[in-house]
Write a protein that holds these residues in place. Structure first.
Motif, PDB file in Angstrom:
ATOM      1  N   MET A 165       0.503  -1.385  -0.087  1.00  0.00           N
ATOM      2  CA  MET A 165       0.005   0.030  -0.199  1.00  0.00           C
ATOM      3  C   MET A 165       1.031   1.202  -0.114  1.00  0.00           C
ATOM      4  N   THR A 166       1.396   1.723  -0.897  1.00  0.00           N
ATOM      5  CA  THR A 166       2.461   2.981  -1.269  1.00  0.00           C
ATOM      6  C   THR A 166       1.050   4.217  -1.599  1.00  0.00           C
ATOM      7  N   SER A 167       0.671   4.021  -2.374  1.00  0.00           N
ATOM      8  CA  SER A 167      -0.776   5.052  -2.609  1.00  0.00           C
ATOM      9  C   SER A 167      -0.896   5.678  -1.300  1.00  0.00           C
ATOM     10  N   PRO A 168      -0.394   6.850  -1.933  1.00  0.00           N
ATOM     11  CA  PRO A 168      -1.138   8.326  -0.308  1.00  0.00           C
ATOM     12  C   PRO A 168      -2.886   7.868  -0.396  1.00  0.00           C
ATOM     13  N   VAL A 169      -2.935   7.999  -1.671  1.00  0.00           N
ATOM     14  CA  VAL A 169      -5.105   8.281  -1.356  1.00  0.00           C
ATOM     15  C   VAL A 169      -5.580   6.256  -0.005  1.00  0.00           C
ATOM     16  N   LEU A 170      -4.534   5.573  -1.015  1.00  0.00           N
ATOM     17  CA  LEU A 170      -4.878   4.523  -0.732  1.00  0.00           C
ATOM     18  C   LEU A 170      -4.176   4.310   1.423  1.00  0.00           C
ATOM     19  N   LYS A 171      -2.775   4.980   1.236  1.00  0.00           N
ATOM     20  CA  LYS A 171      -2.952   5.113   3.113  1.00  0.00           C
ATOM     21  C   LYS A 171      -3.935   5.794   3.098  1.00  0.00           C
ATOM     22  N   GLN A 172      -4.743   6.591   2.422  1.00  0.00           N
ATOM     23  CA  GLN A 172      -5.558   8.202   3.631  1.00  0.00           C
ATOM     24  C   GLN A 172      -6.774   6.904   3.798  1.00  0.00           C
ATOM     25  N   ILE A 173      -6.833   6.545   2.237  1.00  0.00           N
ATOM     26  CA  ILE A 173      -8.259   5.983   2.705  1.00  0.00           C
ATOM     27  C   ILE A 173      -8.262   4.465   4.083  1.00  0.00           C
ATOM     28  N   ASP A 174      -6.964   3.791   4.196  1.00  0.00           N
ATOM     29  CA  ASP A 174      -6.894   2.989   4.937  1.00  0.00           C
ATOM     30  C   ASP A 174      -6.345   3.807   6.161  1.00  0.00           C
ATOM     31  N   LYS A 175      -6.005   4.735   6.590  1.00  0.00           N
ATOM     32  CA  LYS A 175      -6.381   5.272   7.809  1.00  0.00           C
ATOM     33  C   LYS A 175      -7.710   6.070   8.192  1.00  0.00           C
ATOM     34  N   ILE A 176      -8.604   6.203   7.299  1.00  0.00           N
ATOM     35  CA  ILE A 176      -9.760   6.912   7.517  1.00  0.00           C
ATOM     36  C   ILE A 176     -10.861   5.019   8.109  1.00  0.00           C
ATOM     37  N   VAL A 177     -10.595   4.192   7.093  1.00  0.00           N
ATOM     38  CA  VAL A 177     -11.076   2.675   7.843  1.00  0.00           C
ATOM     39  C   VAL A 177     -10.697   2.403   9.126  1.00  0.00           C
ATOM     40  N   LYS A 178      -9.824   2.678   9.590  1.00  0.00           N
ATOM     41  CA  LYS A 178      -9.122   1.906  10.774  1.00  0.00           C
ATOM     42  C   LYS A 178      -9.358   2.922  11.747  1.00  0.00           C
ATOM     43  N   TYR A 198     -21.213   6.983  12.655  1.00  0.00           N
ATOM     44  CA  TYR A 198     -20.582   6.615  10.805  1.00  0.00           C
ATOM     45  C   TYR A 198     -20.131   8.238  10.409  1.00  0.00           C
ATOM     46  N   ALA A 199     -18.595   7.730  10.082  1.00  0.00           N
ATOM     47  CA  ALA A 199     -18.151   8.465   8.954  1.00  0.00           C
ATOM     48  C   ALA A 199     -18.554   8.610   7.741  1.00  0.00           C
ATOM     49  N   ALA A 200     -18.717   9.525   6.507  1.00  0.00           N
ATOM     50  CA  ALA A 200     -19.104   9.374   5.723  1.00  0.00           C
ATOM     51  C   ALA A 200     -17.921  10.106   5.142  1.00  0.00           C
ATOM     52  N   VAL A 201     -17.578   9.126   3.949  1.00  0.00           N
ATOM     53  CA  VAL A 201     -16.453   9.928   2.828  1.00  0.00           C
ATOM     54  C   VAL A 201     -17.609  10.160   1.389  1.00  0.00           C
ATOM     55  N   ASN A 202     -17.381  11.511   1.042  1.00  0.00           N
ATOM     56  CA  ASN A 202     -18.167  11.418  -0.267  1.00  0.00           C
ATOM     57  C   ASN A 202     -16.647  11.253  -1.413  1.00  0.00           C
ATOM     58  N   VAL A 203     -16.991  10.373  -1.860  1.00  0.00           N
ATOM     59  CA  VAL A 203     -16.112  10.288  -3.080  1.00  0.00           C
ATOM     60  C   VAL A 203     -16.223  10.720  -4.352  1.00  0.00           C
ATOM     61  N   LEU A 204     -17.354  11.484  -4.473  1.00  0.00           N
ATOM     62  CA  LEU A 204     -17.682  12.401  -6.319  1.00  0.00           C
ATOM     63  C   LEU A 204     -17.035  13.341  -5.623  1.00  0.00           C
ATOM     64  N   LEU A 205     -15.854  14.386  -3.824  1.00  0.00           N
ATOM     65  CA  LEU A 205     -15.012  15.163  -4.172  1.00  0.00           C
ATOM     66  C   LEU A 205     -13.749  14.776  -5.018  1.00  0.00           C
ATOM     67  N   SER A 206     -13.812  13.482  -5.597  1.00  0.00           N
ATOM     68  CA  SER A 206     -12.045  13.337  -5.496  1.00  0.00           C
ATOM     69  C   SER A 206     -11.659  11.820  -6.207  1.00  0.00           C
ATOM     70  N   ASP A 207     -11.482  12.260  -7.825  1.00  0.00           N
ATOM     71  CA  ASP A 207     -11.539  11.192  -8.343  1.00  0.00           C
ATOM     72  C   ASP A 207     -10.207   9.586  -7.389  1.00  0.00           C
ATOM     73  N   GLU A 208      -9.412  10.136  -7.037  1.00  0.00           N
ATOM     74  CA  GLU A 208      -8.873   9.403  -7.529  1.00  0.00           C
ATOM     75  C   GLU A 208      -8.594   8.750  -5.252  1.00  0.00           C
ATOM     76  N   VAL A 209     -10.137   9.592  -4.532  1.00  0.00           N
ATOM     77  CA  VAL A 209     -10.641   8.347  -3.683  1.00  0.00           C
ATOM     78  C   VAL A 209     -11.615   7.719  -4.252  1.00  0.00           C
ATOM     79  N   ARG A 210     -11.963   8.026  -5.087  1.00  0.00           N
ATOM     80  CA  ARG A 210     -13.441   7.147  -6.044  1.00  0.00           C
ATOM     81  C   ARG A 210     -12.550   6.174  -6.459  1.00  0.00           C
ATOM     82  N   GLN A 211     -11.200   6.132  -7.096  1.00  0.00           N
ATOM     83  CA  GLN A 211     -10.579   4.596  -7.833  1.00  0.00           C
ATOM     84  C   GLN A 211     -10.286   4.255  -6.418  1.00  0.00           C
TER      85      GLN A 211
END
Length: 108
Positions: free
Chosen positions: A1-14, A48-61
């Motif tokens: 998990m080297t991508s900054p976006v994947l690290k950000q997602i992992d942090k949010i999930v955890k 619960y936390a909600a993440v709007n994926v429409l705000l970022s194509d990187e987070v959406r993918q």
């Protein structure tokens, strides 16, 4: 998990007991599937936390890559991927979601 976006997602999930990656927000969902899952979660009186994926194509993918699941919304509970709209709806109908979320219910 080297991508900054994947690290950000992992942090949010955890860092959140319950996270919904969705199109829009719980108050203003931007697709019917996201609206359905948010409405189901709102019946359980849990934060619960909600993440709007429409705000970022990187987070959406990125969330699709993170879970290896092709669709949004995506629900995570205690860092475990639960599923999308169909799975959450089925779990809600059978009572399985209630059981899973019961320990997270707000103390009154």
């Amino acid at each position: 998990m080297t991508s900054p976006v994947l690290k950000q997602i992992d942090k949010i999930v955890k860092e959140n007991n319950v996270v919904l990656f969705m199109k829009g927000t719980p108050d203003f969902p931007q697709c019917g599937f996201s609206q359905r899952v948010a409405a189901i979660l709102n019946t359980y009186d849990i934060p619960y936390a909600a993440v709007n994926v429409l705000l970022s194509d990187e987070v959406r993918q990125g969330i699709k890559d993170y879970s290896d699941w092709p669709t949004i919304p995506q629900l995570y509970v205690k860092a475990d991927f639960i599923g999308g709209c169909d799975i959450v709806s089925e779990m809600h109908a059978t009572g399985e979601l209630k059981e899973l979320l019961a320990p997270l219910k707000k103390d009154v």
